[in-house]
Design a protein around this motif. Structure first.
Motif, mmCIF file in Angstrom:
data_model
loop_
_atom_site.group_PDB
_atom_site.id
_atom_site.type_symbol
_atom_site.label_atom_id
_atom_site.label_comp_id
_atom_site.label_asym_id
_atom_site.label_seq_id
_atom_site.Cartn_x
_atom_site.Cartn_y
_atom_site.Cartn_z
ATOM 1 N N ASP A 46 0.844 -1.191 0.000
ATOM 2 C CA ASP A 46 0.000 0.000 0.000
ATOM 3 C C ASP A 46 0.877 1.238 0.000
ATOM 4 O O ASP A 46 1.884 1.276 0.698
ATOM 5 C CB ASP A 46 -0.892 0.044 1.252
ATOM 6 C CG ASP A 46 -2.281 -0.510 0.997
ATOM 7 O OD1 ASP A 46 -2.932 -0.060 0.046
ATOM 8 O OD2 ASP A 46 -2.698 -1.398 1.753
ATOM 9 N N VAL A 70 -2.840 0.016 7.926
ATOM 10 C CA VAL A 70 -3.637 -0.262 6.721
ATOM 11 C C VAL A 70 -3.064 -1.462 5.972
ATOM 12 O O VAL A 70 -3.786 -2.172 5.268
ATOM 13 C CB VAL A 70 -3.738 0.969 5.791
ATOM 14 C CG1 VAL A 70 -4.329 2.154 6.550
ATOM 15 C CG2 VAL A 70 -2.417 1.341 5.164
ATOM 16 N N SER A 73 -3.931 -4.614 8.010
ATOM 17 C CA SER A 73 -5.345 -4.893 7.787
ATOM 18 C C SER A 73 -5.541 -5.838 6.593
ATOM 19 O O SER A 73 -6.442 -6.675 6.589
ATOM 20 C CB SER A 73 -6.089 -3.577 7.564
ATOM 21 O OG SER A 73 -7.465 -3.802 7.397
ATOM 22 N N ASP A 74 -4.696 -5.723 5.590
ATOM 23 C CA ASP A 74 -4.772 -6.643 4.449
ATOM 24 C C ASP A 74 -4.376 -8.062 4.861
ATOM 25 O O ASP A 74 -4.942 -9.037 4.358
ATOM 26 C CB ASP A 74 -3.873 -6.162 3.306
ATOM 27 C CG ASP A 74 -4.493 -4.991 2.558
ATOM 28 O OD1 ASP A 74 -5.676 -5.080 2.187
ATOM 29 O OD2 ASP A 74 -3.785 -3.991 2.326
ATOM 30 N N ASP A 210 -10.939 -6.519 3.885
ATOM 31 C CA ASP A 210 -10.992 -5.400 4.828
ATOM 32 C C ASP A 210 -11.628 -4.212 4.110
ATOM 33 O O ASP A 210 -11.493 -4.035 2.903
ATOM 34 C CB ASP A 210 -9.617 -5.050 5.392
ATOM 35 C CG ASP A 210 -8.694 -4.397 4.385
ATOM 36 O OD1 ASP A 210 -8.689 -4.831 3.201
ATOM 37 O OD2 ASP A 210 -7.982 -3.455 4.744
ATOM 38 N N SER A 212 -11.737 -0.732 3.126
ATOM 39 C CA SER A 212 -10.876 0.446 3.016
ATOM 40 C C SER A 212 -11.496 1.511 2.120
ATOM 41 O O SER A 212 -11.238 2.694 2.286
ATOM 42 C CB SER A 212 -9.503 0.052 2.480
ATOM 43 O OG SER A 212 -9.626 -0.635 1.248
ATOM 44 N N ASP A 260 -11.895 3.907 4.718
ATOM 45 C CA ASP A 260 -10.925 4.068 5.806
ATOM 46 C C ASP A 260 -11.399 3.421 7.111
ATOM 47 O O ASP A 260 -10.995 3.839 8.194
ATOM 48 C CB ASP A 260 -10.634 5.558 6.048
ATOM 49 C CG ASP A 260 -9.233 5.944 5.560
ATOM 50 O OD1 ASP A 260 -8.489 5.060 5.094
ATOM 51 O OD2 ASP A 260 -8.896 7.134 5.641
ATOM 52 N N TYR A 262 -11.228 -0.086 7.893
ATOM 53 C CA TYR A 262 -10.311 -1.162 8.286
ATOM 54 C C TYR A 262 -10.933 -2.155 9.255
ATOM 55 O O TYR A 262 -10.261 -2.747 10.089
ATOM 56 C CB TYR A 262 -8.969 -0.591 8.785
ATOM 57 C CG TYR A 262 -8.390 0.281 7.709
ATOM 58 C CD1 TYR A 262 -7.949 -0.289 6.510
ATOM 59 C CD2 TYR A 262 -8.402 1.668 7.811
ATOM 60 C CE1 TYR A 262 -7.504 0.500 5.470
ATOM 61 C CE2 TYR A 262 -7.959 2.469 6.775
ATOM 62 C CZ TYR A 262 -7.517 1.883 5.617
ATOM 63 O OH TYR A 262 -7.089 2.656 4.571
#
Lengths: 324, 324
Positions: A46, A70, A73-74, A210, A212, A260, A262
């Motif tokens: 990211d 972030v 989170s993946d 997730d 996002s 955003d 997550y």
């Protein structure tokens, strides 16, 4: 003097001690990882750009946290356990007053998940933060987007929309009380990657991702890759008291298409409901059923929305797209 | 219309078909790699910024090649075989006239080394290209920087300095004939990662790295991490006929401290000379002995230079540093 070669060493490498599977960390041409036997390696990248993903005046400690969060989170969305990450950063200048808190925010999260920095690159340029994370997940247990089946429940973790609520206030789209802004801003700037949840969902959930870019836009990725449709009760989508106090339009914009967040969105068979309630209890993290996966009847019918009264809700939301 | 979600799919994912060890490529939260048994995973990341690493008007096809080449070069320096890479890119606009040739240059090199794109991220912003590469190397055979020992020969592959020669001409530091500029510009814009050489050096070379910031500066990384010193004959450093035609000052600046060479510098015991000559023959790639690793006698004595006549050469070169 602070040079390119000492910057990564001083601010990042020492702050995140190498863990078990990292054979060689920062300082050589490559890092070396000994992958756990029987596992697949999960990889995600990211890039965060100043003025686009974060405001120029964002507190560097929060930015360090969010930059890694972030990406973690993946891994969570795949059911993977973190192993390590690389960080490439372009900075307008090597400013210790920015680097120290940025690296502290990053390292605190990295160490909490035993996820050390294993390699990096630094250069001068417009501020840009690029992280690549590595995790491991047992073969056949990864939570893929293409595994949803008709009959599955659709679940989300936590509460959605607070990050978008804060962003709207910071952009003067709407006004918030100081307390509401402080709370929702925490959701925007300090998102918590749902690593434990992702690992707990191995063998229980079917598909997962997730959130996002906004719930509905992201859910579409599961529908497309799994060749199924979905029926979602928009009033069931969990949100904070701050969002509950907003107009229906603001509430739905934030919770359904905010981005955003997550949090994880996942599908699971009805037989898993009891197990999921137990996971929610043990992690002290609400898990909420918001709809069902149904067969795909015709192209274009993939996602239908209704409210608590069963009335259809029209889809006037768009997922965020950097090039739209 | 070109959106963020179709950009990676259209221009990159299809252009580099997934190979053997990639279980899941672009399109999910993470890619999944099944690591080869008994191997370590080698990982490296590099960020290229417009105006810093490349001119804004650089041909996009060459830029696509170079973006991946400089990363593959790090795998080569570790003796690793490529498995795949991720690409995160910030672009001022989604311009098909730039994206098509950029992705072609990238894909041609990726496919030559069976190194597919496994994940990506795109965003709008000042042009910035961040690649993370993954490779595999048998356990205990990685070419690390900390493995040089006193008595080793120091070798470099190919010829050094042409990239810096071209850069100087493009910056009007000196003039070159059209033919010399065309040749040296090829070295600057189309570097060839020495993957086959790196793999052939497994079990033969001791320490290795790729020369990206200038020979002498990079060699110091081997000396520091191996706790040894080195003695280098600056006149032995291989260079092109174009560089031979320059003044001694220009020639030494380019070959010894130029950077952007992406040749390998490695150390090996004298007993390996015959094997290395064979490797050079079979790869049709010159390998040149330029000096020797010697014991570290005192701090500061790590690198001494001399010329063909045995006369000491003073060190007035600095390695490139983005924050100096």
């Amino acid at each position: 003097m602070l040079t390119e070669f000492t910057l990564i060493e001083r601010y990042f490498a020492h702050a995140t001690p190498a863990a078990g599977h990292v054979r060689l960390g920062v300082g050589d041409d490559c890092a070396l990882i000994a992958p756990p036997a029987g596992s697949l390696l999960a990889v995600s990248t990211d890039m965060l750009v100043e003025g686009r993903h974060f405001f120029a005046d964002m507190a560097p400690r929060a930015l360090g946290h969010k930059t890694l969060a972030v990406n973690l989170s993946d891994l969570a969305a795949m059911g993977a356990r973190p192993l390590g990450f690389t960080l490439a950063l372009a900075l307008p200048e090597a400013d210790p007053d920015w680097l120290a808190p940025f690296s502290e925010g990053l390292a605190a999260l990295a160490n909490r998940y035993a996820c050390p920095l294993i390699g990096g690159d630094t250069t001068r340029g417009p501020r840009n933060l690029c992280v690549t994370v590595f995790g491991e997940v047992p073969d056949q247990q990864a939570l893929r987007r293409d595994a949803a089946v008709a009959g599955d429940d659709i679940w989300v973790s936590g509460a959605l929309g607070d990050a978008r609520l804060a962003l709207g206030a910071l952009r003067d789209e709407w006004a918030l009380s100081d307390e509401a802004l402080a709370d929702s801003r925490r959701a925007l700037e300090w998102p918590e990657p749902r690593i434990q949840l992702g690992m707990a969902l191995r063998g229980i959930a079917h598909a997962a991702l997730d959130i996002s870019d906004g719930l509905l836009g992201d859910l579409r990725h599961i529908l497309e890759r799994s060749h199924v449709a979905a029926c979602v009760n928009v009033d069931a989508v969990p949100h904070s008291p701050w969002l509950a106090a907003q107009s229906e339009a603001v509430r739905r914009t934030c919770a359904l298409a905010g981005g955003d967040d997550y949090e994880l969105c996942f599908t699971a068979p009805a037989a898993a409901r009891a197990a999921l309630d137990e996971i929610a209890q043990s992690l002290a993290l609400p898990l909420t059923r918001i709809g069902a996966i149904v067969p795909l009847e015709r192209p274009g019918s993939a996602l239908t929305l209704h409210d608590n009264a069963g009335q259809p809700v029209s889809l006037a939301f768009q997922s965020f797209d950097h090039f739209r």
